[in-house]
Scaffold this motif. Structure first.
Motif, PDB file in Angstrom:
ATOM      1  N   ASN A   1       0.810  -1.219   0.000  1.00  0.00           N
ATOM      2  CA  ASN A   1       0.000   0.000   0.000  1.00  0.00           C
ATOM      3  C   ASN A   1       0.843   1.270   0.000  1.00  0.00           C
TER       4      ASN A   1
ATOM      5  N   HIS B   1       3.041   2.065   2.285  1.00  0.00           N
ATOM      6  CA  HIS B   1       3.241   2.563   3.653  1.00  0.00           C
ATOM      7  C   HIS B   1       4.510   1.979   4.269  1.00  0.00           C
TER       8      HIS B   1
ATOM      9  N   ASN C   1       6.434   1.661   8.161  1.00  0.00           N
ATOM     10  CA  ASN C   1       6.484   1.846   9.614  1.00  0.00           C
ATOM     11  C   ASN C   1       7.936   1.837  10.058  1.00  0.00           C
TER      12      ASN C   1
ATOM     13  N   SER D   1       2.915   6.907   2.359  1.00  0.00           N
ATOM     14  CA  SER D   1       2.685   7.369   3.731  1.00  0.00           C
ATOM     15  C   SER D   1       3.699   6.712   4.642  1.00  0.00           C
TER      16      SER D   1
ATOM     17  N   THR E   1       4.857   6.277   9.034  1.00  0.00           N
ATOM     18  CA  THR E   1       4.646   6.512  10.461  1.00  0.00           C
ATOM     19  C   THR E   1       6.002   6.640  11.135  1.00  0.00           C
TER      20      THR E   1
END
Length: 226
Positions: free
Chosen positions: A8, A10, A12, A33, A35
């Motif tokens: 996706n 993303h 982490n 994206s 985090t």
């Protein structure tokens, strides 16, 4: 350290990381994206430069510095909130973020670096908090979508070409120690530096302390460009 980007787009970052180094994600065009954990205190030079797929990022309160060109050319990044822990926005930190529409600058920031928002062409308005004392050279250079800006009393230094080619800028709310110079192409702001012989110019018309105007008259000045 190797960072994994999922299907996706993303990523982490694990809690064991305390800093994101220079060029850590540079040219990761798949990254959409990320985090960042509370363990991270600094984002290095060009850490996310040319991440042209990056749409959103949350910077935690633990981060105190954003390095030079950290998000340079992140063209899909539309908004970002800088946490209260950050004191300096590095040179070119968000330059060429052509999709950036809004940004929140917290009261902790004292310096907006040279070219920090250079060529952020979709940025329409920005409020600079009372904590800021320095706006660097070319900080908002070529922000052609910028319509209004508020500059607080705390600002003592505004660099060369800070608002060069901000062609849609119509409203500048400032204070009595600031000079605004306008011509047909660009707007330049510089500091009064305590002298009484500076003037404000609107396409050649002078509004100066030597022309019968008082400091109270020019405490707030709205620059209207057709």
């Amino acid at each position: 350290m190797k960072y994994e980007i999922d299907n996706n787009g993303h990523c982490n970052i694990p809690d064991s990381v305390t800093s994101i180094g220079a060029h850590a994600f540079s040219y990761c065009t798949r990254l959409e994206s990320i985090t960042i954990p509370d363990s991270v205190t600094s984002i290095g030079e060009r850490a996310f430069s040319y991440c042209t797929g990056l749409k959103s990022i949350t910077i935690p309160d633990s981060v105190t510095s954003i390095g030079e060109r950290a998000f340079h050319n992140c063209t899909r990044l539309e908004s970002i909130t800088i946490p209260d822990s950050v004191t300096t926005i590095g040179d070119g930190a968000f330059s060429y973020c052509t999709g950036l529409k809004s940004i929140t600058i917290p009261d902790s920031v004292t310096t907006i670096g040279d070219g920090a928002f250079h060529n952020c062409t979709r940025l329409e308005s920005i409020t600079i908090p009372d904590s800021v004392t320095t706006i660097g050279d070319g900080a908002f250079w070529n922000c052609t979508g910028l319509k209004s800006i508020t500059i607080p009393d705390s600002v003592t230094t505004i660099g060369d070409g800070a608002f060069h080619n901000c062609t849609r800028l119509k409203s500048v709310t400032t204070h009595k120690h600031t000079i605004i110079v306008i011509d047909d192409r660009w707007l330049q702001i510089g500091c009064k530096c305590g002298t009484r012989d500076w003037w404000l110019s609107d396409e050649g018309k002078q509004f100066g302390l030597d022309n019968g105007y008082t400091e109270d008259d020019i405490e707030t000045y709205r620059a209207i460009k057709e």
